[in-house]
Design a protein around this motif. Structure first.
Motif, PDB file in Angstrom:
ATOM      1  N   THR A  20      52.173  46.832  44.036  1.00  0.00           N
ATOM      2  CA  THR A  20      52.300  48.235  43.566  1.00  0.00           C
ATOM      3  C   THR A  20      51.458  48.420  42.306  1.00  0.00           C
ATOM      4  O   THR A  20      50.873  49.523  42.324  1.00  0.00           O
ATOM      5  N   LYS A  23      48.158  48.756  43.648  1.00  0.00           N
ATOM      6  CA  LYS A  23      47.981  50.001  44.300  1.00  0.00           C
ATOM      7  C   LYS A  23      47.867  51.408  43.388  1.00  0.00           C
ATOM      8  O   LYS A  23      46.929  52.253  43.695  1.00  0.00           O
ATOM      9  N   LYS A  24      48.478  51.277  42.296  1.00  0.00           N
ATOM     10  CA  LYS A  24      48.416  52.108  41.250  1.00  0.00           C
ATOM     11  C   LYS A  24      47.146  52.165  40.505  1.00  0.00           C
ATOM     12  O   LYS A  24      46.471  53.207  40.440  1.00  0.00           O
ATOM     13  N   GLU A  25      46.624  50.956  40.462  1.00  0.00           N
ATOM     14  CA  GLU A  25      45.078  50.816  39.626  1.00  0.00           C
ATOM     15  C   GLU A  25      43.830  51.232  40.596  1.00  0.00           C
ATOM     16  O   GLU A  25      43.153  52.020  40.388  1.00  0.00           O
ATOM     17  N   VAL A  26      44.230  51.168  42.088  1.00  0.00           N
ATOM     18  CA  VAL A  26      43.385  51.615  42.881  1.00  0.00           C
ATOM     19  C   VAL A  26      43.356  53.014  42.847  1.00  0.00           C
ATOM     20  O   VAL A  26      42.384  53.806  43.255  1.00  0.00           O
ATOM     21  N   GLU A  27      44.622  53.634  42.756  1.00  0.00           N
ATOM     22  CA  GLU A  27      44.707  55.080  42.880  1.00  0.00           C
ATOM     23  C   GLU A  27      44.228  55.835  41.742  1.00  0.00           C
ATOM     24  O   GLU A  27      43.587  56.927  41.525  1.00  0.00           O
ATOM     25  N   GLN A  28      44.260  55.139  40.474  1.00  0.00           N
ATOM     26  CA  GLN A  28      43.521  55.511  39.308  1.00  0.00           C
ATOM     27  C   GLN A  28      41.993  55.190  39.131  1.00  0.00           C
ATOM     28  O   GLN A  28      41.675  55.946  38.539  1.00  0.00           O
ATOM     29  N   PRO A  30      39.382  56.102  41.039  1.00  0.00           N
ATOM     30  CA  PRO A  30      38.189  57.147  40.881  1.00  0.00           C
ATOM     31  C   PRO A  30      38.446  58.126  39.811  1.00  0.00           C
ATOM     32  O   PRO A  30      37.489  58.489  39.310  1.00  0.00           O
ATOM     33  N   LYS A  31      39.500  58.257  39.105  1.00  0.00           N
ATOM     34  CA  LYS A  31      39.810  58.999  37.941  1.00  0.00           C
ATOM     35  C   LYS A  31      38.987  58.132  36.718  1.00  0.00           C
ATOM     36  O   LYS A  31      38.281  58.829  36.093  1.00  0.00           O
ATOM     37  N   GLN A  32      39.403  56.960  36.791  1.00  0.00           N
ATOM     38  CA  GLN A  32      38.648  56.002  35.754  1.00  0.00           C
ATOM     39  C   GLN A  32      37.313  55.983  35.961  1.00  0.00           C
ATOM     40  O   GLN A  32      36.212  56.314  34.900  1.00  0.00           O
TER      41      GLN A  32
END
Length: 136
Positions: A20, A23-28, A30-32
């Protein structure tokens, strides 16, 4: 077995939490990544602007120095021209005076020659008159 199940359940729960979090890190990501790219671009633009400003200031100083050098050369040439014009005026005056002196000398020479000729003619006339008086 139950112990083993609990251990497995704990491991699975731990992996699930890790999954989890990843997954959160992967989702963030592109923003980072966009934020880091924007930050890097902003820094690069700022650095380029500073460099451009410094280069512009250096070129302005160089231009000012070249203008000052040009102004000094122009002033020096103008002073030289004025000096040469004054010298030419002086030389022209000397030439005019020399011409006048030569003309005076030539006139005196001509007058002297004509005066000598006149004196010679007067002497000749006097001699002729003296000859003419003697036979009487």
């Amino acid at each position: 077995m139950e112990k083993s199940w609990k251990e497995r359940e704990a491991v699975l729960k731990s992996r699930e939490e890790e999954f989890t979090a990843l997954k959160k890190e992967v989702e963030q990501f592109p923003k980072q990544m966009a934020a880091e790219c924007a930050k890097t671009a902003k820094e690069a633009i700022k650095e380029a602007e500073v460099k451009y400003t410094q280069e512009t200031e250096r070129l302005k100083r160089d231009l000012l120095v070249e203008k000052q050098i040009g102004d000094l050369k122009l002033k020096q040439m103008q002073e030289s021209l004025i000096s040469q014009q004054a010298q030419m005026g002086s030389l022209q005056a000397q030439l005019d005076e020399a011409k006048r002196q030569v003309q005076d000398i030539a006139l005196k020479a001509i007058e002297g020659a004509s005066g000598a000729k006149a004196l010679s003619q007067i002497n000749q006339i006097a001699m002729e008159q003296a000859k003419n008086r003697t036979p009487n």
